[in-house]
Design a protein around this motif. Structure first.
Motif, mmCIF file in Angstrom:
data_model
loop_
_atom_site.group_PDB
_atom_site.id
_atom_site.type_symbol
_atom_site.label_atom_id
_atom_site.label_comp_id
_atom_site.label_asym_id
_atom_site.label_seq_id
_atom_site.Cartn_x
_atom_site.Cartn_y
_atom_site.Cartn_z
ATOM 1 N N UNK A 167 -54.593 -50.212 -5.098
ATOM 2 C CA UNK A 167 -53.137 -50.391 -5.088
ATOM 3 C C UNK A 167 -52.756 -51.813 -5.497
ATOM 4 N N UNK A 168 -51.546 -51.996 -6.114
ATOM 5 C CA UNK A 168 -50.560 -50.933 -6.293
ATOM 6 C C UNK A 168 -50.699 -50.145 -7.591
ATOM 7 N N UNK A 169 -51.343 -50.701 -8.592
ATOM 8 C CA UNK A 169 -51.371 -49.988 -9.871
ATOM 9 C C UNK A 169 -52.710 -50.166 -10.581
ATOM 10 N N UNK A 170 -53.808 -50.021 -9.821
ATOM 11 C CA UNK A 170 -55.132 -50.135 -10.413
ATOM 12 C C UNK A 170 -56.045 -49.022 -9.955
ATOM 13 N N UNK A 214 -49.312 -48.940 -15.022
ATOM 14 C CA UNK A 214 -48.803 -47.590 -14.782
ATOM 15 C C UNK A 214 -49.081 -46.651 -15.948
ATOM 16 N N UNK A 215 -48.991 -47.174 -17.165
ATOM 17 C CA UNK A 215 -49.207 -46.326 -18.337
ATOM 18 C C UNK A 215 -50.645 -45.827 -18.389
ATOM 19 N N UNK A 216 -51.606 -46.705 -18.137
ATOM 20 C CA UNK A 216 -53.011 -46.289 -18.170
ATOM 21 C C UNK A 216 -53.338 -45.381 -16.989
ATOM 22 N N UNK A 217 -52.782 -45.658 -15.811
ATOM 23 C CA UNK A 217 -53.037 -44.784 -14.672
ATOM 24 C C UNK A 217 -52.446 -43.394 -14.898
ATOM 25 N N UNK A 218 -51.303 -43.341 -15.559
ATOM 26 C CA UNK A 218 -50.730 -42.038 -15.903
ATOM 27 C C UNK A 218 -51.635 -41.299 -16.878
ATOM 28 N N UNK A 235 -56.776 -40.666 -2.832
ATOM 29 C CA UNK A 235 -58.019 -40.992 -3.539
ATOM 30 C C UNK A 235 -57.982 -40.590 -5.000
ATOM 31 N N UNK A 236 -56.880 -39.989 -5.459
ATOM 32 C CA UNK A 236 -56.822 -39.424 -6.808
ATOM 33 C C UNK A 236 -55.612 -39.994 -7.540
ATOM 34 N N UNK A 237 -55.749 -40.288 -8.832
ATOM 35 C CA UNK A 237 -54.592 -40.795 -9.571
ATOM 36 C C UNK A 237 -53.531 -39.713 -9.718
ATOM 37 N N UNK A 238 -52.286 -40.109 -9.672
ATOM 38 C CA UNK A 238 -51.185 -39.150 -9.771
ATOM 39 C C UNK A 238 -50.299 -39.495 -10.960
ATOM 40 N N UNK A 239 -49.698 -38.462 -11.500
ATOM 41 C CA UNK A 239 -48.790 -38.648 -12.601
ATOM 42 C C UNK A 239 -47.380 -38.924 -12.071
ATOM 43 N N UNK A 240 -46.653 -39.800 -12.715
ATOM 44 C CA UNK A 240 -45.285 -40.114 -12.248
ATOM 45 C C UNK A 240 -44.368 -38.926 -12.441
#
Length: 240
Positions: A167-170, A214-218, A235-240
Protein backbone atom coordinates in the motif's frame (compact mmCIF):
# COMPACT_ATOMS: atom_id res chain seq x y z
CA UNK A 1 1.12 -35.07 3.79
CA UNK A 2 -0.21 -35.72 0.35
CA UNK A 3 -3.01 -34.06 -1.49
CA UNK A 4 -4.94 -35.82 -4.21
CA UNK A 5 -4.60 -34.87 -7.85
CA UNK A 6 -8.04 -33.28 -7.61
CA UNK A 7 -6.80 -30.75 -5.12
CA UNK A 8 -8.66 -32.32 -2.20
CA UNK A 9 -6.94 -33.19 1.02
CA UNK A 10 -6.82 -36.65 2.50
CA UNK A 11 -8.71 -37.26 5.73
CA UNK A 12 -5.55 -37.76 7.77
CA UNK A 13 -3.83 -34.56 6.71
CA UNK A 14 -6.10 -31.58 5.98
CA UNK A 15 -4.68 -28.59 4.16
CA UNK A 16 -3.35 -25.82 6.41
CA UNK A 17 -6.32 -24.19 8.12
CA UNK A 18 -5.14 -20.67 8.81
CA UNK A 19 -8.21 -19.36 7.00
CA UNK A 20 -11.62 -20.75 5.93
CA UNK A 21 -11.32 -23.38 3.22
CA UNK A 22 -12.38 -22.10 -0.23
CA UNK A 23 -15.90 -22.81 -1.33
CA UNK A 24 -16.12 -25.26 -4.20
CA UNK A 25 -17.72 -24.37 -7.47
CA UNK A 26 -19.49 -21.25 -8.64
CA UNK A 27 -23.21 -20.59 -9.15
CA UNK A 28 -24.45 -21.96 -12.44
CA UNK A 29 -25.56 -19.32 -14.95
CA UNK A 30 -29.28 -18.81 -15.29
CA UNK A 31 -30.84 -20.71 -18.18
CA UNK A 32 -32.63 -18.85 -20.92
CA UNK A 33 -36.03 -20.08 -21.98
CA UNK A 34 -36.27 -21.40 -25.52
CA UNK A 35 -37.24 -18.70 -27.95
CA UNK A 36 -36.52 -15.85 -25.57
CA UNK A 37 -34.18 -13.06 -26.45
CA UNK A 38 -30.62 -13.20 -25.13
CA UNK A 39 -29.98 -11.08 -22.06
CA UNK A 40 -28.92 -7.51 -22.62
CA UNK A 41 -25.52 -6.17 -21.59
CA UNK A 42 -24.79 -6.18 -17.88
CA UNK A 43 -24.97 -2.90 -16.04
CA UNK A 44 -22.45 -1.41 -13.65
CA UNK A 45 -18.74 -2.03 -13.30
CA UNK A 46 -18.89 -5.61 -14.54
CA UNK A 47 -20.12 -4.41 -17.93
CA UNK A 48 -16.93 -2.42 -18.38
CA UNK A 49 -14.59 -5.34 -17.77
CA UNK A 50 -13.28 -6.52 -21.08
CA UNK A 51 -11.47 -9.78 -21.61
CA UNK A 52 -7.80 -8.81 -21.74
CA UNK A 53 -5.68 -10.29 -24.49
CA UNK A 54 -3.24 -12.68 -22.77
CA UNK A 55 -5.23 -12.25 -19.55
CA UNK A 56 -5.81 -15.16 -17.18
CA UNK A 57 -9.41 -15.51 -18.39
CA UNK A 58 -8.50 -15.60 -22.07
CA UNK A 59 -7.38 -19.24 -22.34
CA UNK A 60 -7.68 -22.65 -20.74
CA UNK A 61 -4.99 -23.61 -18.20
CA UNK A 62 -2.00 -25.48 -19.60
CA UNK A 63 1.22 -26.91 -18.18
CA UNK A 64 3.13 -24.14 -19.97
CA UNK A 65 1.53 -21.66 -17.56
CA UNK A 66 3.72 -23.09 -14.78
CA UNK A 67 6.57 -21.06 -16.24
CA UNK A 68 5.05 -18.27 -14.16
CA UNK A 69 6.13 -20.08 -11.01
CA UNK A 70 9.63 -20.45 -12.41
CA UNK A 71 9.72 -16.74 -13.21
CA UNK A 72 9.21 -16.30 -9.47
CA UNK A 73 10.53 -18.53 -6.68
CA UNK A 74 9.55 -21.90 -8.17
CA UNK A 75 12.13 -24.62 -8.74
CA UNK A 76 12.20 -27.52 -11.16
CA UNK A 77 14.38 -30.63 -10.91
CA UNK A 78 14.85 -33.58 -13.24
CA UNK A 79 15.01 -37.27 -12.48
CA UNK A 80 15.51 -39.59 -15.44
CA UNK A 81 12.81 -38.82 -17.99
CA UNK A 82 10.66 -36.94 -15.48
CA UNK A 83 10.66 -33.64 -13.66
CA UNK A 84 9.07 -32.13 -10.56
CA UNK A 85 8.17 -28.52 -9.82
CA UNK A 86 8.13 -27.10 -6.29
CA UNK A 87 7.63 -23.71 -4.69
CA UNK A 88 7.94 -22.44 -1.14
CA UNK A 89 5.18 -20.11 0.03
CA UNK A 90 4.57 -17.98 3.12
CA UNK A 91 0.81 -18.39 3.66
CA UNK A 92 -1.65 -21.25 3.86
CA UNK A 93 -4.07 -19.72 1.36
CA UNK A 94 -1.36 -19.99 -1.29
CA UNK A 95 -1.20 -23.75 -0.69
CA UNK A 96 -4.92 -24.13 -1.39
CA UNK A 97 -4.77 -22.10 -4.59
CA UNK A 98 -1.62 -23.72 -5.97
CA UNK A 99 -2.90 -27.26 -5.35
CA UNK A 100 -6.06 -26.35 -7.25
CA UNK A 101 -4.00 -24.81 -10.07
CA UNK A 102 -1.89 -27.96 -10.36
CA UNK A 103 -5.02 -30.13 -10.33
CA UNK A 104 -6.59 -28.09 -13.13
CA UNK A 105 -3.60 -29.09 -15.25
CA UNK A 106 -3.83 -32.77 -14.36
CA UNK A 107 -0.92 -32.72 -11.90
CA UNK A 108 -1.00 -34.36 -8.47
CA UNK A 109 0.45 -32.23 -5.71
CA UNK A 110 1.63 -32.56 -2.12
CA UNK A 111 2.64 -30.08 0.54
CA UNK A 112 4.57 -29.96 3.78
CA UNK A 113 5.16 -27.30 6.44
CA UNK A 114 8.65 -25.85 6.74
CA UNK A 115 10.21 -23.38 9.11
CA UNK A 116 8.66 -20.05 9.99
CA UNK A 117 5.06 -21.04 9.17
CA UNK A 118 6.00 -21.56 5.55
CA UNK A 119 4.93 -24.41 3.29
CA UNK A 120 6.47 -26.19 0.33
CA UNK A 121 4.08 -27.24 -2.43
CA UNK A 122 5.33 -29.69 -5.05
CA UNK A 123 4.09 -31.83 -7.91
CA UNK A 124 4.86 -35.49 -8.35
CA UNK A 125 7.63 -36.45 -10.74
CA UNK A 126 6.05 -36.69 -14.18
CA UNK A 127 7.05 -36.80 -17.84
CA UNK A 128 4.61 -33.96 -18.48
CA UNK A 129 7.01 -31.48 -16.86
CA UNK A 130 10.11 -32.66 -18.70
CA UNK A 131 9.84 -30.04 -21.52
CA UNK A 132 9.46 -27.26 -18.96
CA UNK A 133 12.57 -28.44 -17.14
CA UNK A 134 14.51 -28.73 -20.40
CA UNK A 135 13.60 -25.16 -21.33
CA UNK A 136 14.50 -23.63 -17.97
CA UNK A 137 17.47 -25.61 -16.66
CA UNK A 138 21.01 -24.91 -17.84
CA UNK A 139 22.88 -27.49 -15.83
CA UNK A 140 21.79 -26.79 -12.24
CA UNK A 141 20.94 -23.14 -13.01
CA UNK A 142 17.38 -21.97 -13.61
CA UNK A 143 17.18 -19.45 -16.42
CA UNK A 144 14.28 -18.23 -18.62
CA UNK A 145 14.30 -19.52 -22.21
CA UNK A 146 14.90 -17.08 -25.04
CA UNK A 147 11.95 -14.83 -25.86
CA UNK A 148 10.21 -15.72 -22.59
CA UNK A 149 7.02 -13.72 -22.07
CA UNK A 150 4.47 -13.37 -19.30
CA UNK A 151 0.81 -14.11 -19.96
CA UNK A 152 -2.03 -13.50 -17.55
CA UNK A 153 -2.06 -17.11 -16.37
CA UNK A 154 1.69 -17.12 -15.79
CA UNK A 155 1.44 -13.90 -13.82
CA UNK A 156 -1.50 -15.30 -11.84
CA UNK A 157 0.61 -18.24 -10.72
CA UNK A 158 3.59 -16.04 -9.83
CA UNK A 159 1.35 -13.71 -7.87
CA UNK A 160 -0.30 -16.66 -6.10
CA UNK A 161 3.07 -17.99 -4.99
CA UNK A 162 4.90 -14.77 -4.17
CA UNK A 163 2.88 -11.63 -4.79
CA UNK A 164 2.42 -9.13 -1.96
CA UNK A 165 0.57 -5.80 -1.99
CA UNK A 166 2.52 -2.74 -0.91
CA UNK A 167 0.00 0.00 0.00
CA UNK A 168 -1.01 2.48 -1.11
CA UNK A 169 -0.28 1.83 -4.77
CA UNK A 170 2.42 -0.82 -5.08
CA UNK A 171 2.74 -4.56 -5.54
CA UNK A 172 5.74 -6.84 -5.05
CA UNK A 173 6.50 -9.93 -7.14
CA UNK A 174 9.23 -11.90 -5.41
CA UNK A 175 11.98 -14.15 -6.73
CA UNK A 176 13.73 -17.08 -5.13
CA UNK A 177 16.88 -16.30 -3.18
CA UNK A 178 19.16 -17.76 -5.87
CA UNK A 179 17.50 -16.35 -9.00
CA UNK A 180 20.06 -13.64 -9.78
CA UNK A 181 20.66 -15.20 -13.22
CA UNK A 182 17.27 -14.13 -14.50
CA UNK A 183 16.34 -10.87 -12.74
CA UNK A 184 17.04 -8.83 -15.86
CA UNK A 185 15.22 -11.15 -18.28
CA UNK A 186 12.10 -11.25 -16.12
CA UNK A 187 12.19 -7.47 -15.80
CA UNK A 188 12.12 -7.23 -19.60
CA UNK A 189 9.16 -9.62 -19.73
CA UNK A 190 7.29 -7.56 -17.12
CA UNK A 191 7.89 -4.37 -19.08
CA UNK A 192 6.64 -6.05 -22.28
CA UNK A 193 3.43 -6.92 -20.44
CA UNK A 194 2.92 -3.30 -19.44
CA UNK A 195 4.24 -3.84 -15.92
CA UNK A 196 7.63 -2.15 -15.87
CA UNK A 197 8.92 -2.37 -12.32
CA UNK A 198 11.86 -1.52 -10.11
CA UNK A 199 14.24 -4.28 -9.10
CA UNK A 200 14.78 -4.43 -5.33
CA UNK A 201 18.03 -6.17 -4.43
CA UNK A 202 18.41 -8.55 -1.47
CA UNK A 203 20.25 -5.89 0.53
CA UNK A 204 17.17 -3.67 0.23
CA UNK A 205 14.63 -6.36 1.14
CA UNK A 206 14.42 -8.24 -2.18
CA UNK A 207 14.95 -9.92 -4.47
CA UNK A 208 11.70 -8.65 -5.89
CA UNK A 209 10.22 -6.43 -8.56
CA UNK A 210 8.15 -3.53 -7.26
CA UNK A 211 5.31 -2.44 -9.52
CA UNK A 212 3.89 0.96 -8.64
CA UNK A 213 1.26 3.36 -9.89
CA UNK A 214 -2.49 3.01 -10.27
CA UNK A 215 -2.26 2.46 -14.01
CA UNK A 216 0.17 -0.46 -13.70
CA UNK A 217 -1.73 -1.99 -10.79
CA UNK A 218 -4.91 -1.81 -12.85
CA UNK A 219 -3.06 -3.54 -15.69
CA UNK A 220 -1.83 -6.24 -13.29
CA UNK A 221 -5.37 -6.79 -11.99
CA UNK A 222 -6.70 -7.10 -15.55
CA UNK A 223 -4.05 -9.66 -16.47
CA UNK A 224 -4.34 -11.94 -13.43
CA UNK A 225 -8.13 -11.91 -13.30
CA UNK A 226 -10.47 -12.26 -10.34
CA UNK A 227 -9.01 -13.38 -7.00
CA UNK A 228 -9.36 -17.07 -6.12
CA UNK A 229 -11.89 -17.81 -3.34
CA UNK A 230 -9.13 -18.71 -0.86
CA UNK A 231 -7.19 -15.47 -1.26
CA UNK A 232 -7.63 -12.80 1.42
CA UNK A 233 -9.41 -9.71 0.13
CA UNK A 234 -6.37 -7.49 0.56
CA UNK A 235 -3.88 -9.93 -1.01
CA UNK A 236 -4.99 -9.51 -4.64
CA UNK A 237 -4.80 -6.52 -6.98
CA UNK A 238 -8.16 -4.97 -7.79
CA UNK A 239 -9.41 -3.04 -10.75
CA UNK A 240 -10.75 0.48 -10.14
Amino acid sequence: MSLSGLGETGEAQPAPALFPAPESGAPAPARRRAGSAPPGPARGAEADRQLVFFGADAAEPTVADLAGLLAGPGEVVRMGGTARLSVRVDAAWRVHVLVAEFASRGLAASWEPTDGERHTVRTSYTRVLKPLAAAWLHGPVKRPPAAFHLTGRRLRLWLTAAGTPEPPDGFLLRFGADDREHWESIGVALAAAGLAGTLINPAEGGPTYRITGRRRLSRLAELVGEPPPAAPVDAWPTRP
